[in-house]
Design an enzyme around this catalytic site. Structure first.
Site, PDB file in Angstrom:
ATOM      1  N   GLU A  59     -11.164  -1.634  -9.717  1.00  0.00           N
ATOM      2  CA  GLU A  59     -12.009  -2.127  -8.624  1.00  0.00           C
ATOM      3  C   GLU A  59     -13.175  -1.178  -8.371  1.00  0.00           C
ATOM      4  O   GLU A  59     -14.139  -1.551  -7.710  1.00  0.00           O
ATOM      5  CB  GLU A  59     -11.180  -2.346  -7.355  1.00  0.00           C
ATOM      6  CG  GLU A  59     -10.654  -1.068  -6.741  1.00  0.00           C
ATOM      7  CD  GLU A  59      -9.748  -1.338  -5.546  1.00  0.00           C
ATOM      8  OE1 GLU A  59      -8.611  -1.776  -5.774  1.00  0.00           O
ATOM      9  OE2 GLU A  59     -10.178  -1.121  -4.404  1.00  0.00           O
TER      10      GLU A  59
ATOM     11  N   ASP B 236     -14.001  -6.133  -9.627  1.00  0.00           N
ATOM     12  CA  ASP B 236     -14.373  -6.931  -8.462  1.00  0.00           C
ATOM     13  C   ASP B 236     -15.656  -7.676  -8.818  1.00  0.00           C
ATOM     14  O   ASP B 236     -16.655  -7.042  -9.181  1.00  0.00           O
ATOM     15  CB  ASP B 236     -14.586  -6.033  -7.240  1.00  0.00           C
ATOM     16  CG  ASP B 236     -14.729  -6.844  -5.969  1.00  0.00           C
ATOM     17  OD1 ASP B 236     -15.542  -7.799  -5.955  1.00  0.00           O
ATOM     18  OD2 ASP B 236     -14.021  -6.556  -4.993  1.00  0.00           O
TER      19      ASP B 236
ATOM     20  N   LYS C 274       0.844  -1.195   0.000  1.00  0.00           N
ATOM     21  CA  LYS C 274       0.000   0.000   0.000  1.00  0.00           C
ATOM     22  C   LYS C 274       0.882   1.250   0.000  1.00  0.00           C
ATOM     23  O   LYS C 274       1.774   1.381   0.857  1.00  0.00           O
ATOM     24  CB  LYS C 274      -0.892   0.005   1.246  1.00  0.00           C
ATOM     25  CG  LYS C 274      -1.957  -1.070   1.210  1.00  0.00           C
ATOM     26  CD  LYS C 274      -3.085  -0.680   0.278  1.00  0.00           C
ATOM     27  CE  LYS C 274      -4.077  -1.819   0.111  1.00  0.00           C
ATOM     28  NZ  LYS C 274      -5.106  -1.520  -0.890  1.00  0.00           N
TER      29      LYS C 274
ATOM     30  N   GLU D 182      -1.079   0.057  -9.052  1.00  0.00           N
ATOM     31  CA  GLU D 182      -2.543  -0.047  -8.995  1.00  0.00           C
ATOM     32  C   GLU D 182      -3.181   1.253  -8.509  1.00  0.00           C
ATOM     33  O   GLU D 182      -2.693   1.864  -7.561  1.00  0.00           O
ATOM     34  CB  GLU D 182      -2.899  -1.207  -8.061  1.00  0.00           C
ATOM     35  CG  GLU D 182      -4.386  -1.436  -7.824  1.00  0.00           C
ATOM     36  CD  GLU D 182      -4.618  -2.727  -7.033  1.00  0.00           C
ATOM     37  OE1 GLU D 182      -3.837  -3.693  -7.205  1.00  0.00           O
ATOM     38  OE2 GLU D 182      -5.563  -2.764  -6.235  1.00  0.00           O
TER      39      GLU D 182
ATOM     40  N   GLU E  55      -6.052 -12.316  -5.874  1.00  0.00           N
ATOM     41  CA  GLU E  55      -5.771 -11.402  -4.762  1.00  0.00           C
ATOM     42  C   GLU E  55      -6.218 -12.066  -3.462  1.00  0.00           C
ATOM     43  O   GLU E  55      -7.382 -12.437  -3.312  1.00  0.00           O
ATOM     44  CB  GLU E  55      -6.500 -10.064  -4.963  1.00  0.00           C
ATOM     45  CG  GLU E  55      -6.326  -9.163  -3.751  1.00  0.00           C
ATOM     46  CD  GLU E  55      -6.650  -7.711  -3.999  1.00  0.00           C
ATOM     47  OE1 GLU E  55      -7.441  -7.413  -4.919  1.00  0.00           O
ATOM     48  OE2 GLU E  55      -6.115  -6.851  -3.267  1.00  0.00           O
TER      49      GLU E  55
ATOM     50  N   ASP F  84      -0.012  -0.384  -4.681  1.00  0.00           N
ATOM     51  CA  ASP F  84      -1.420   0.015  -4.719  1.00  0.00           C
ATOM     52  C   ASP F  84      -1.560   1.353  -4.000  1.00  0.00           C
ATOM     53  O   ASP F  84      -1.418   1.427  -2.782  1.00  0.00           O
ATOM     54  CB  ASP F  84      -2.282  -1.054  -4.044  1.00  0.00           C
ATOM     55  CG  ASP F  84      -3.770  -0.744  -4.144  1.00  0.00           C
ATOM     56  OD1 ASP F  84      -4.133   0.308  -4.709  1.00  0.00           O
ATOM     57  OD2 ASP F  84      -4.577  -1.570  -3.664  1.00  0.00           O
TER      58      ASP F  84
ATOM     59  N   HIS G  24     -10.179  -8.130  -8.601  1.00  0.00           N
ATOM     60  CA  HIS G  24     -10.039  -7.540  -7.268  1.00  0.00           C
ATOM     61  C   HIS G  24     -10.865  -8.381  -6.300  1.00  0.00           C
ATOM     62  O   HIS G  24     -11.997  -8.754  -6.612  1.00  0.00           O
ATOM     63  CB  HIS G  24     -10.555  -6.099  -7.293  1.00  0.00           C
ATOM     64  CG  HIS G  24     -10.559  -5.437  -5.954  1.00  0.00           C
ATOM     65  ND1 HIS G  24     -11.694  -5.324  -5.178  1.00  0.00           N
ATOM     66  CD2 HIS G  24      -9.567  -4.860  -5.251  1.00  0.00           C
ATOM     67  CE1 HIS G  24     -11.392  -4.683  -4.050  1.00  0.00           C
ATOM     68  NE2 HIS G  24     -10.109  -4.393  -4.075  1.00  0.00           N
TER      69      HIS G  24
END
Ligand code: CA
Length: 384
Positions: free
Chosen positions: A248, A271, A168, A222, A331, A196, A298
């Site tokens: 996502e 997603d 992240k 991402e 994921e 991400d 996702h």
């Protein structure tokens, strides 16, 4: 033979975290979920899940309910078209589609149970029976130094056998660059590393960071920028060399049509519990293949959403087909989620970073009703 829908229920679940965690633009103290339960006149039950604010999803599922009762339960495409058409004017993106996703997944679960076949078989698979998982985690804690606790966390994932981890970022270009370098050094050169940002940058920052860390063998970058600005996505793709991922927060074939025709992303990440369910995500996957764009779903919810993603992953086409083709990744969220696996009678776990596609009828899972009751929110104010 027609079997009709008898009832539709939305279950809102919630659990407090032992330790709150954050990402680039938000922080949470709870995990929530909206599960959809659909029963037929024959007594079968199917389960689905909606991604996003649970109470709001539940409200939309409840609004769908009168349009679903008495409908032919096996007609997944027909029902998708009917609900989307009824709510289209105000529902092309967001909550109408996330709620529709949960309904659609529950109907596929029902259809599989009716025909005593896994969803992936009804969708024409399997192309694969197991998927390589990457670890999602590295959220921010309220105290401590991420250079310490994030680095220890990713080392743990490598020890558990994951061949790739996602970091992240989105906390400032300079600090992120230092952390990315530390993580790459900690995991060594051969473990996959993806970034991400949860759309925490503008295009200028994302381009600066991408160029700065491009030599660290980054798998993808991402959500560098906000999802509703495909122009900035195109800028980031052009301005730095790391493959750009996102999606996502995108919805339906029409939403992804814009992403694909503008070539705004190298990897799309719909997603399954948000972009329109299994019915729609199979269509989006086929569109992505036609455009030569990679598809990595996702996944960020309970075992129901995870099972839906695995059934879809089982049928994602190789592009191009070759003797050792590129395989899509799963994921695998490692952050705290008290009812992620509890809602299943048998949890979906990884072994050395690999996850088997469930092979039972429908989604291939059995629901633990006691867990649903335990985490269910009833008659009190809660955080969606
Ligand atoms: Ca993400």
């Amino acid at each position: 033979m027609t079997v009709r829908i008898a009832d539709v229920k939305a279950h809102v679940l919630e659990a407090r975290l032992s330790q709150p965690f954050g990402w680039s633009f938000n922080r949470t103290e709870v995990r929530t979920g909206c599960l959809v339960e659909i029963t037929t006149e024959s007594g079968d039950t199917g389960w689905g899940e909606c991604f996003g604010p649970a109470q709001l999803n539940a409200a939309v599922v409840n609004a769908f309910r009168p349009h679903l009762i008495g409908e032919p339960a096996l007609a997944t495409d027909l029902i998708w078209q009917k609900l989307y058409g009824l709510f289209r004017d105000q529902g092309q993106k967001g909550l109408v589609v996330t709620a529709l996703s949960g309904v659609d997944i529950a109907l596929w679960d029902l259809k599989g149970k009716w025909f005593e076949a896994p969803v992936w078989q009804l969708m024409g698979g399997p192309l694969r029976r197991q998927v390589s998982a990457y670890a999602t985690g590295t959220y921010r804690l309220d105290s401590g130094d991420p250079l310490d606790y994030v680095v220890r966390e990713v080392e743990g994932y490598v020890k558990q056998g994951f061949s790739a981890v996602k970091l992240k970022i989105g906390f400032g270009v300079e600090d992120d660059a230092v952390l990315i370098k530390a993580v790459r050094e900690a995991i060594g050169p051969h473990v996959g590393l993806m970034l991400d940002a949860n759309h925490g940058f503008d295009a200028v920052e994302a381009i600066r960071l991408g160029n700065h860390v491009a030599n660290l063998n980054i798998g993808w970058f991402e959500e560098p920028v906000v999802p509703d600005d495909l122009g900035s996505y195109c800028e980031v793709r052009r301005g730095q060399p790391i493959p750009v991922a996102g999606g996502e927060c995108e919805f339906t074939r029409w939403g992804f049509r814009e992403v694909l025709t503008r070539r705004a992303m190298d990897i799309i990440q719909p997603d399954t519990c948000a972009a329109g369910g299994l019915t729609e995500c199979k269509k989006i996957a086929d569109m992505a293949a036609a455009f030569g764009i990679r598809y990595v779903p996702h996944v960020w919810g309970t075992g129901i959403g995870l099972a839906a993603a695995l059934n879809l992953l089982a049928v994602l086409p190789h592009n191009p087909p070759r003797l050792s083709p590129l395989e899509p990744l799963l994921e695998f969220d490692r952050s705290e989620h008290p009812f992620r696996q509890a809602v299943l009678s048998r949890p979906i776990e990884h072994a050395d970073g690999m996850v088997a596609v469930p092979d039972g009828p429908g989604l291939g899972i059995t629901i633990n009703r006691a867990a649903i009751d335990r985490f269910k929110v009833s008659g009190r104010e809660n955080i969606a």
